[in-house]
Design a protein around this motif. Structure first.
Motif, short mmCIF file in Angstrom:
data_model
loop_
_atom_site.label_atom_id
_atom_site.label_comp_id
_atom_site.label_asym_id
_atom_site.label_seq_id
_atom_site.Cartn_x
_atom_site.Cartn_y
_atom_site.Cartn_z
N GLU A 106 0.83 -1.21 0.00
CA GLU A 106 0.00 0.00 0.00
C GLU A 106 0.87 1.27 0.00
O GLU A 106 0.63 2.22 -0.75
CB GLU A 106 -0.90 -0.02 1.25
CG GLU A 106 -2.00 1.01 1.22
CD GLU A 106 -2.89 0.91 2.45
OE1 GLU A 106 -3.23 1.97 3.00
OE2 GLU A 106 -3.22 -0.22 2.86
N LYS A 107 1.91 1.25 0.83
CA LYS A 107 2.83 2.40 0.91
C LYS A 107 3.58 2.60 -0.41
O LYS A 107 3.76 3.73 -0.87
CB LYS A 107 3.82 2.19 2.06
CG LYS A 107 4.80 3.36 2.26
CD LYS A 107 5.80 3.07 3.35
CE LYS A 107 6.77 4.22 3.57
NZ LYS A 107 7.54 4.59 2.37
N GLU A 108 4.00 1.50 -1.01
CA GLU A 108 4.74 1.57 -2.28
C GLU A 108 3.88 2.21 -3.37
O GLU A 108 4.37 3.02 -4.16
CB GLU A 108 5.17 0.16 -2.71
CG GLU A 108 6.11 0.13 -3.89
CD GLU A 108 7.52 0.63 -3.59
OE1 GLU A 108 8.22 0.97 -4.55
OE2 GLU A 108 7.91 0.69 -2.41
N LEU A 109 2.59 1.86 -3.42
CA LEU A 109 1.71 2.43 -4.43
C LEU A 109 1.50 3.93 -4.21
O LEU A 109 1.43 4.70 -5.17
CB LEU A 109 0.37 1.70 -4.45
CG LEU A 109 0.38 0.25 -4.97
CD1 LEU A 109 -1.04 -0.27 -5.11
CD2 LEU A 109 1.10 0.12 -6.29
N LYS A 110 1.41 4.34 -2.94
CA LYS A 110 1.26 5.77 -2.63
C LYS A 110 2.51 6.54 -3.04
O LYS A 110 2.42 7.63 -3.62
CB LYS A 110 0.99 5.97 -1.13
CG LYS A 110 -0.43 5.65 -0.72
CD LYS A 110 -0.62 5.82 0.78
CE LYS A 110 -2.03 5.42 1.18
NZ LYS A 110 -2.21 5.41 2.65
N ASP A 111 3.68 5.98 -2.74
CA ASP A 111 4.95 6.62 -3.13
C ASP A 111 5.07 6.71 -4.65
O ASP A 111 5.53 7.72 -5.19
CB ASP A 111 6.14 5.85 -2.57
CG ASP A 111 6.27 5.98 -1.05
OD1 ASP A 111 5.61 6.86 -0.48
OD2 ASP A 111 7.02 5.18 -0.44
N LEU A 112 4.66 5.63 -5.33
CA LEU A 112 4.72 5.60 -6.79
C LEU A 112 3.82 6.68 -7.38
O LEU A 112 4.21 7.38 -8.33
CB LEU A 112 4.32 4.21 -7.30
CG LEU A 112 4.26 4.03 -8.82
CD1 LEU A 112 5.62 4.32 -9.47
CD2 LEU A 112 3.80 2.63 -9.17
N GLU A 113 2.62 6.81 -6.83
CA GLU A 113 1.67 7.82 -7.31
C GLU A 113 2.26 9.23 -7.18
O GLU A 113 2.16 10.05 -8.09
CB GLU A 113 0.37 7.71 -6.51
CG GLU A 113 -0.79 8.45 -7.14
CD GLU A 113 -2.09 8.23 -6.37
OE1 GLU A 113 -2.88 9.18 -6.33
OE2 GLU A 113 -2.28 7.14 -5.82
N LEU A 116 5.04 9.63 -9.73
CA LEU A 116 4.47 9.76 -11.08
C LEU A 116 4.01 11.19 -11.35
O LEU A 116 4.22 11.73 -12.44
CB LEU A 116 3.28 8.80 -11.26
CG LEU A 116 3.62 7.35 -11.57
CD1 LEU A 116 2.37 6.49 -11.53
CD2 LEU A 116 4.29 7.22 -12.92
N LYS A 117 3.36 11.81 -10.36
CA LYS A 117 2.89 13.19 -10.51
C LYS A 117 4.07 14.13 -10.77
O LYS A 117 4.02 14.99 -11.65
CB LYS A 117 2.12 13.64 -9.26
CG LYS A 117 0.71 13.10 -9.20
CD LYS A 117 0.00 13.55 -7.94
CE LYS A 117 -1.38 12.91 -7.86
NZ LYS A 117 -2.05 13.20 -6.58
N ILE A 186 7.74 5.57 -16.59
CA ILE A 186 7.10 5.71 -17.91
C ILE A 186 5.96 4.70 -18.06
O ILE A 186 4.87 5.05 -18.52
CB ILE A 186 8.13 5.55 -19.05
CG1 ILE A 186 9.20 6.65 -18.97
CG2 ILE A 186 7.44 5.59 -20.41
CD1 ILE A 186 10.40 6.44 -19.87
N ASN A 187 6.22 3.45 -17.66
CA ASN A 187 5.19 2.41 -17.77
C ASN A 187 3.90 2.80 -17.06
O ASN A 187 2.82 2.70 -17.62
CB ASN A 187 5.70 1.07 -17.20
CG ASN A 187 6.72 0.41 -18.09
OD1 ASN A 187 6.89 0.79 -19.24
ND2 ASN A 187 7.43 -0.56 -17.56
N TYR A 188 4.05 3.23 -15.80
CA TYR A 188 2.86 3.52 -15.01
C TYR A 188 2.28 4.91 -15.30
O TYR A 188 1.21 5.26 -14.79
CB TYR A 188 3.14 3.32 -13.52
CG TYR A 188 3.35 1.87 -13.19
CD1 TYR A 188 2.33 0.94 -13.35
CD2 TYR A 188 4.58 1.39 -12.75
CE1 TYR A 188 2.52 -0.40 -13.10
CE2 TYR A 188 4.79 0.05 -12.48
CZ TYR A 188 3.76 -0.84 -12.66
OH TYR A 188 3.96 -2.18 -12.39
N SER A 189 2.97 5.68 -16.15
CA SER A 189 2.38 6.92 -16.65
C SER A 189 1.32 6.59 -17.71
O SER A 189 0.41 7.37 -17.95
CB SER A 189 3.45 7.80 -17.30
OG SER A 189 4.38 8.23 -16.36
N ILE A 190 1.49 5.43 -18.34
CA ILE A 190 0.58 5.02 -19.43
C ILE A 190 -0.37 3.90 -19.00
O ILE A 190 -1.56 3.95 -19.26
CB ILE A 190 1.43 4.58 -20.65
CG1 ILE A 190 2.18 5.80 -21.19
CG2 ILE A 190 0.56 3.95 -21.72
CD1 ILE A 190 3.35 5.48 -22.04
#
Length: 203
Positions: A106-113, A116-117, A186-190
Motif C-alpha cells: 500500500e505504501k509503495e503504491l502511494k509513493d509511486l503515485e 508519477l505526478k 514511464i510504464n505507469y504513466s501510461i
C-alpha cells in the motif's frame, strides 16, 4: 545457510515450485548434471527427497542459470512485478508476514503515485529539468509503449501488452539505456496502477 533456512520455512507447494525450476535447469544442461552427481552420494536426482543442505549445494551449482531464468521471467511480465521486487529487495527479510507485506504494498503504491505526478509534471513542463536528449528518449519509449498498450482497441479487445511486444520494449529500453526506475515511471504513466487484493498480489 540462508537458503537452507528459507527452504525449511516453506510449505510443500512453494518448495516444489522452486525445485521444479531447478529440475528443468539440470535436465537442459548435461554439464551441470555431471556436477550434481558429485554432490549426491546415492546418485539419486530426485530433489524432492533431498534434505535442504543438499538442495542448497545443488542450487550453488545452478545459481547462474537460475538467475537467467528469473531474468527472462521478469522481462516478459507486464504485472506489478517491478513494484513487488522493489518492496522485497528493500525489506531484507527472508520470509515476510502477509499483513506486513500488505502495508508495504500500500505504501509503495502511494509513493509511486507521488513520484508519477512529479515525473509527469516535469515531462509536460515548458522548461523541464530533464536534458533534451533524455527527454527525447523518454518520449520515444513512451510512444512505443502507448502503441503496444492501446493497439488492442482496433480489434475491440482488452488492452494488454503481449510477450512479443514486451520483448521489443525491453530491447528498446536497453538501447535507450533506461534504468529500471525510469522504465517504471514511464510504464505507469501510461498503464494505470491498480491496487490489487493482497492474495492476488502474492499469487
Amino acid at each position: 545457510m540462508k537458503l537452507e533456512k528459507i527452504l525449511g520455512l516453506l510449505n510443500s507447494f512453494e518448495k516444489n515450485s522452486f525445485l521444479k525450476i531447478i529440475d528443468s535447469i539440470i535436465s537442459e544442461n548435461p554439464k551441470i548434471s555431471g556436477q550434481i552427481d558429485k554432490i549426491l552420494i546415492d546418485g539419486s536426482k530426485d530433489l524432492k527427497n533431498m534434505d535442504n543442505i543438499n538442495v542448497s549445494k545443488v542450487f550453488s551449482v545452478v545459481e547462474g542459470e537460475f538467475k537467467k531464468f528469473v531474468h527472462s521471467e521478469f522481462v516478459h511480465t507486464t504485472s506489478q512485478l517491478d513494484i513487488l521486487t522493489d518492496i522485497l529487495t528493500r525489506d531484507g527479510n527472508c520470509v515476510m508476514k502477509q499483513d506486513w507485506f500488505a502495508r508495504l504494498y500500500e505504501k509503495e503504491l502511494k509513493d509511486l503515485e507521488k513520484n508519477l505526478k512529479s515525473f509527469q509534471k516535469d515531462l509536460n513542463s515548458e522548461k523541464p529539468e530533464i536534458e533534451p536528449q533524455r527527454l527525447r528518449d523518454y518520449k520515444i519509449y513512451s510512444a512505443c509503449l502507448t502503441t503496444a498498450y492501446e493497439n488492442d482497441d482496433y480489434n475491440g479487445e482488452d488492452r494488454k501488452i503481449t510477450s512479443d511486444e514486451q520483448s521489443i520494449l525491453y530491447t528498446l529500453s536497453k538501447q535507450l539505456e533506461l534504468s529500471q526506475e525510469e522504465m517504471k515511471l514511464i510504464n505507469y504513466s501510461i498503464i494505470p496502477v491498480c491496487t490489487q487484493h493482497i492474495d492476488k498480489v502474492i499469487h
